[in-house]
Design a protein around this motif. Structure first.
Motif, short mmCIF file in Angstrom:
data_model
loop_
_atom_site.label_atom_id
_atom_site.label_comp_id
_atom_site.label_asym_id
_atom_site.label_seq_id
_atom_site.Cartn_x
_atom_site.Cartn_y
_atom_site.Cartn_z
N THR A 7 0.83 -1.20 0.00
CA THR A 7 0.00 0.00 0.00
C THR A 7 0.87 1.25 0.00
O THR A 7 0.65 2.18 -0.80
CB THR A 7 -0.93 0.01 1.23
OG1 THR A 7 -1.80 -1.13 1.15
CG2 THR A 7 -1.76 1.27 1.29
N GLU A 8 1.85 1.29 0.88
CA GLU A 8 2.73 2.47 0.95
C GLU A 8 3.55 2.61 -0.33
O GLU A 8 3.72 3.72 -0.84
CB GLU A 8 3.63 2.39 2.17
CG GLU A 8 2.85 2.61 3.46
CD GLU A 8 3.75 2.90 4.63
OE1 GLU A 8 4.66 3.75 4.51
OE2 GLU A 8 3.53 2.27 5.68
N THR A 10 2.73 1.69 -3.31
CA THR A 10 1.83 2.20 -4.35
C THR A 10 1.59 3.70 -4.18
O THR A 10 1.59 4.45 -5.16
CB THR A 10 0.49 1.43 -4.31
OG1 THR A 10 0.76 0.04 -4.50
CG2 THR A 10 -0.45 1.92 -5.41
N GLU A 11 1.42 4.14 -2.95
CA GLU A 11 1.22 5.57 -2.69
C GLU A 11 2.45 6.38 -3.09
O GLU A 11 2.32 7.46 -3.68
CB GLU A 11 0.88 5.80 -1.22
CG GLU A 11 -0.49 5.30 -0.85
CD GLU A 11 -0.77 5.34 0.64
OE1 GLU A 11 0.11 5.74 1.44
OE2 GLU A 11 -1.90 4.96 1.03
N TYR A 12 3.63 5.87 -2.80
CA TYR A 12 4.87 6.56 -3.19
C TYR A 12 4.96 6.66 -4.72
O TYR A 12 5.35 7.70 -5.25
CB TYR A 12 6.11 5.83 -2.66
CG TYR A 12 6.24 5.77 -1.17
CD1 TYR A 12 5.78 6.78 -0.34
CD2 TYR A 12 6.86 4.67 -0.56
CE1 TYR A 12 5.92 6.72 1.04
CE2 TYR A 12 7.01 4.60 0.81
CZ TYR A 12 6.54 5.62 1.60
OH TYR A 12 6.69 5.55 2.97
N MET A 14 2.50 6.58 -6.93
CA MET A 14 1.50 7.53 -7.41
C MET A 14 1.99 8.96 -7.24
O MET A 14 1.87 9.79 -8.15
CB MET A 14 0.18 7.34 -6.65
CG MET A 14 -0.56 6.08 -7.01
SD MET A 14 -1.97 5.71 -5.92
CE MET A 14 -2.94 7.19 -6.08
N ARG A 15 2.55 9.25 -6.07
CA ARG A 15 3.02 10.59 -5.77
C ARG A 15 4.21 10.99 -6.64
O ARG A 15 4.21 12.05 -7.27
CB ARG A 15 3.41 10.68 -4.29
CG ARG A 15 3.92 12.05 -3.86
CD ARG A 15 4.61 12.01 -2.51
NE ARG A 15 5.85 11.23 -2.65
CZ ARG A 15 6.43 10.61 -1.63
NH1 ARG A 15 5.89 10.64 -0.43
NH2 ARG A 15 7.55 9.94 -1.81
N MET A 21 -3.88 5.26 -9.49
CA MET A 21 -3.70 4.04 -8.70
C MET A 21 -3.55 2.80 -9.58
O MET A 21 -2.70 1.96 -9.31
CB MET A 21 -4.87 3.85 -7.75
CG MET A 21 -4.70 2.65 -6.84
SD MET A 21 -6.05 2.39 -5.69
CE MET A 21 -5.81 3.79 -4.63
#
Length: 72
Positions: A7-8, A10-12, A14-15, A21
């Motif tokens: 999850t983290e 994927t967030e990194y 995306m950012r 996503m």
């Protein structure tokens, strides 16, 4: 533990890559880093999400270089 890191990660992605996503998940799930993360023998899932992300970014640079070399 693996799910939290994924999850983290994927967030990194995306950012930092400015993508949605679905594309970020595709990048993560199709990476060598993710395969290593799933391999409990590697112990990678015990590492911090930032360390895993550093490995992921390094893999992306290497793969980008390979794609450039193959395009010549």
């Amino acid at each position: 533990m693996i799910e939290c890191i994924t999850t983290e990660l994927t967030e990194y992605v995306m950012r930092d890559y400015h993508i949605g996503m679905k594309e970020a998940l595709d990048m993560v799930y199709n990476s060598e880093t993710y395969s290593k993360l799933l391999d409990t023998n590697s112990g990678l899932y015990y590492q911090s999400p930032l360390l895993v992300y550093d490995l992921f970014k390094e893999e992306q640079v290497i793969n980008g270089k390979k794609e450039q070399d193959n395009g010549k």
